[in-house]
Design a protein around this motif. Structure first.
Motif, PDB file in Angstrom:
ATOM      1  N   GLY A 173       0.800  -1.211   0.000  1.00 24.24           N
ATOM      2  CA  GLY A 173       0.000   0.000   0.000  1.00 24.24           C
ATOM      3  C   GLY A 173       0.837   1.268   0.000  1.00 24.24           C
ATOM      4  O   GLY A 173       0.297   2.368  -0.024  1.00 24.24           O
ATOM      5  N   MET A 174       2.165   1.128  -0.003  1.00 28.57           N
ATOM      6  CA  MET A 174       3.054   2.296  -0.041  1.00 28.57           C
ATOM      7  C   MET A 174       2.983   2.939  -1.421  1.00 28.57           C
ATOM      8  O   MET A 174       2.850   2.245  -2.431  1.00 28.57           O
ATOM      9  N   TYR A 175       3.087   4.252  -1.435  1.00 28.01           N
ATOM     10  CA  TYR A 175       3.133   4.932  -2.725  1.00 28.01           C
ATOM     11  C   TYR A 175       4.187   6.022  -2.702  1.00 28.01           C
ATOM     12  O   TYR A 175       4.580   6.508  -1.649  1.00 28.01           O
ATOM     13  N   TRP A 176       4.660   6.364  -3.886  1.00 27.74           N
ATOM     14  CA  TRP A 176       5.686   7.369  -4.052  1.00 27.74           C
ATOM     15  C   TRP A 176       5.268   8.311  -5.163  1.00 27.74           C
ATOM     16  O   TRP A 176       4.688   7.898  -6.156  1.00 27.74           O
ATOM     17  N   ARG A 177       5.579   9.567  -4.988  1.00 23.77           N
ATOM     18  CA  ARG A 177       5.397  10.574  -6.027  1.00 23.77           C
ATOM     19  C   ARG A 177       6.781  10.895  -6.567  1.00 23.77           C
ATOM     20  O   ARG A 177       7.665  11.296  -5.821  1.00 23.77           O
ATOM     21  N   LEU A 178       6.972  10.664  -7.848  1.00 24.08           N
ATOM     22  CA  LEU A 178       8.258  10.888  -8.495  1.00 24.08           C
ATOM     23  C   LEU A 178       8.165  12.109  -9.396  1.00 24.08           C
ATOM     24  O   LEU A 178       7.279  12.176 -10.253  1.00 24.08           O
ATOM     25  N   ASN A 179       9.086  13.051  -9.210  1.00 24.93           N
ATOM     26  CA  ASN A 179       9.098  14.190 -10.121  1.00 24.93           C
ATOM     27  C   ASN A 179       9.643  13.730 -11.473  1.00 24.93           C
ATOM     28  O   ASN A 179      10.029  12.575 -11.647  1.00 24.93           O
ATOM     29  N   GLY A 180       9.657  14.630 -12.432  1.00 29.76           N
ATOM     30  CA  GLY A 180      10.064  14.267 -13.783  1.00 29.76           C
ATOM     31  C   GLY A 180      11.458  13.687 -13.869  1.00 29.76           C
ATOM     32  O   GLY A 180      11.697  12.714 -14.591  1.00 29.76           O
ATOM     33  N   SER A 181      12.402  14.259 -13.119  1.00 28.60           N
ATOM     34  CA  SER A 181      13.766  13.753 -13.194  1.00 28.60           C
ATOM     35  C   SER A 181      13.880  12.378 -12.541  1.00 28.60           C
ATOM     36  O   SER A 181      14.577  11.504 -13.058  1.00 28.60           O
ATOM     37  N   ALA A 182      13.209  12.154 -11.435  1.00 22.55           N
ATOM     38  CA  ALA A 182      13.235  10.830 -10.791  1.00 22.55           C
ATOM     39  C   ALA A 182      12.572   9.786 -11.689  1.00 22.55           C
ATOM     40  O   ALA A 182      13.038   8.645 -11.774  1.00 22.55           O
ATOM     41  N   SER A 183      11.507  10.171 -12.374  1.00 28.05           N
ATOM     42  CA  SER A 183      10.843   9.245 -13.310  1.00 28.05           C
ATOM     43  C   SER A 183      11.779   8.867 -14.451  1.00 28.05           C
ATOM     44  O   SER A 183      11.842   7.696 -14.851  1.00 28.05           O
ATOM     45  N   LEU A 184      12.514   9.846 -14.963  1.00 27.23           N
ATOM     46  CA  LEU A 184      13.473   9.591 -16.043  1.00 27.23           C
ATOM     47  C   LEU A 184      14.562   8.628 -15.567  1.00 27.23           C
ATOM     48  O   LEU A 184      14.897   7.659 -16.255  1.00 27.23           O
ATOM     49  N   ILE A 186      15.276   4.708 -16.984  1.00 24.29           N
ATOM     50  CA  ILE A 186      16.570   4.270 -17.526  1.00 24.29           C
ATOM     51  C   ILE A 186      17.116   3.079 -16.741  1.00 24.29           C
ATOM     52  O   ILE A 186      17.543   2.088 -17.329  1.00 24.29           O
ATOM     53  N   LEU A 187      17.069   3.161 -15.426  1.00 29.61           N
ATOM     54  CA  LEU A 187      17.610   2.075 -14.607  1.00 29.61           C
ATOM     55  C   LEU A 187      16.769   0.805 -14.730  1.00 29.61           C
ATOM     56  O   LEU A 187      17.323  -0.295 -14.784  1.00 29.61           O
ATOM     57  N   GLU A 188      15.449   0.937 -14.797  1.00 31.30           N
ATOM     58  CA  GLU A 188      14.585  -0.243 -14.998  1.00 31.30           C
ATOM     59  C   GLU A 188      14.850  -0.897 -16.350  1.00 31.30           C
ATOM     60  O   GLU A 188      14.720  -2.102 -16.497  1.00 31.30           O
ATOM     61  N   GLY A 244      17.609  -1.268 -17.721  1.00 32.67           N
ATOM     62  CA  GLY A 244      18.934  -1.861 -17.788  1.00 32.67           C
ATOM     63  C   GLY A 244      20.054  -0.866 -17.987  1.00 32.67           C
ATOM     64  O   GLY A 244      21.219  -1.256 -18.126  1.00 32.67           O
ATOM     65  N   GLY A 245      19.712   0.424 -18.016  1.00 26.76           N
ATOM     66  CA  GLY A 245      20.736   1.453 -18.167  1.00 26.76           C
ATOM     67  C   GLY A 245      21.551   1.632 -16.893  1.00 26.76           C
ATOM     68  O   GLY A 245      21.165   1.161 -15.826  1.00 26.76           O
ATOM     69  N   THR A 246      22.652   2.312 -17.034  1.00 30.91           N
ATOM     70  CA  THR A 246      23.545   2.556 -15.906  1.00 30.91           C
ATOM     71  C   THR A 246      23.257   3.905 -15.264  1.00 30.91           C
ATOM     72  O   THR A 246      22.556   4.759 -15.847  1.00 30.91           O
ATOM     73  N   GLU A 247      23.814   4.105 -14.088  1.00 30.53           N
ATOM     74  CA  GLU A 247      23.683   5.407 -13.430  1.00 30.53           C
ATOM     75  C   GLU A 247      24.340   6.494 -14.258  1.00 30.53           C
ATOM     76  O   GLU A 247      23.851   7.618 -14.307  1.00 30.53           O
ATOM     77  N   SER A 292      23.681  11.279 -17.745  1.00 32.39           N
ATOM     78  CA  SER A 292      23.781  11.924 -19.060  1.00 32.39           C
ATOM     79  C   SER A 292      22.415  12.380 -19.556  1.00 32.39           C
ATOM     80  O   SER A 292      22.279  13.462 -20.144  1.00 32.39           O
ATOM     81  N   ALA A 293      21.393  11.559 -19.313  1.00 33.40           N
ATOM     82  CA  ALA A 293      20.038  11.927 -19.722  1.00 33.40           C
ATOM     83  C   ALA A 293      19.557  13.157 -18.955  1.00 33.40           C
ATOM     84  O   ALA A 293      18.902  14.036 -19.529  1.00 33.40           O
ATOM     85  N   LEU A 294      19.891  13.240 -17.665  1.00 39.35           N
ATOM     86  CA  LEU A 294      19.503  14.421 -16.883  1.00 39.35           C
ATOM     87  C   LEU A 294      20.193  15.662 -17.411  1.00 39.35           C
ATOM     88  O   LEU A 294      19.583  16.738 -17.491  1.00 39.35           O
ATOM     89  N   VAL A 295      21.472  15.543 -17.765  1.00 42.74           N
ATOM     90  CA  VAL A 295      22.218  16.682 -18.315  1.00 42.74           C
ATOM     91  C   VAL A 295      21.554  17.161 -19.600  1.00 42.74           C
ATOM     92  O   VAL A 295      21.350  18.362 -19.803  1.00 42.74           O
ATOM     93  N   SER A 296      21.184  16.214 -20.460  1.00 44.51           N
ATOM     94  CA  SER A 296      20.540  16.575 -21.736  1.00 44.51           C
ATOM     95  C   SER A 296      19.157  17.172 -21.536  1.00 44.51           C
ATOM     96  O   SER A 296      18.805  18.165 -22.172  1.00 44.51           O
ATOM     97  N   GLU A 297      18.374  16.567 -20.653  1.00 46.76           N
ATOM     98  CA  GLU A 297      16.978  16.976 -20.469  1.00 46.76           C
ATOM     99  C   GLU A 297      16.834  18.269 -19.669  1.00 46.76           C
ATOM    100  O   GLU A 297      15.991  19.104 -19.959  1.00 46.76           O
ATOM    101  N   TYR A 298      17.674  18.426 -18.649  1.00 54.46           N
ATOM    102  CA  TYR A 298      17.485  19.542 -17.714  1.00 54.46           C
ATOM    103  C   TYR A 298      18.632  20.542 -17.715  1.00 54.46           C
ATOM    104  O   TYR A 298      18.611  21.498 -16.937  1.00 54.46           O
TER     105      TYR A 298
END
Length: 87
Positions: A30-41, A45-47, A49-52, A57-63
């Motif tokens: 029943g736990m829930y989390w609210r993820l902002n746009g950067s956390a969702s991104l 990526i990690l789900e 199979g991408g690396t940290e 790099s995606a955060l640098v490009s996006e934000y």
């Protein structure tokens, strides 16, 4: 968009995209989390199979943030997601 994922073959987590990021719900606890746009991104990526480093790099490009700051943020988000059972 709604996504679901089985974690550890026991728990099912559902994610729903909103205009402000995602909401994730663990159907077992029943736990829930609210993820902002950067956390969702980062989670996407990690789900997938991408690396940290790839997530940073995606955060640098996006934000348009500093690379070191992005990597530190990814490390922090990744740890939080793991603690919450989302990764």
């Amino acid at each position: 968009m709604m996504r679901s994922r089985n974690h550890d073959d026991k728990r099912k987590v559902i994610r729903v995209s909103t205009g402000y990021g995602d909401v994730a719900l663990d159907l077992e606890s029943g736990m829930y989390w609210r993820l902002n746009g950067s956390a969702s991104l980062v989670l996407d990526i990690l789900e997938g199979g991408g690396t940290e480093s790839e997530a940073a790099s995606a955060l640098v490009s996006e934000y348009d943030v500093d690379e070191q700051k992005a990597f530190e943020d990814v490390k922090s988000v990744s740890q939080t997601l793991k603690q919450g059972g989302l990764l």
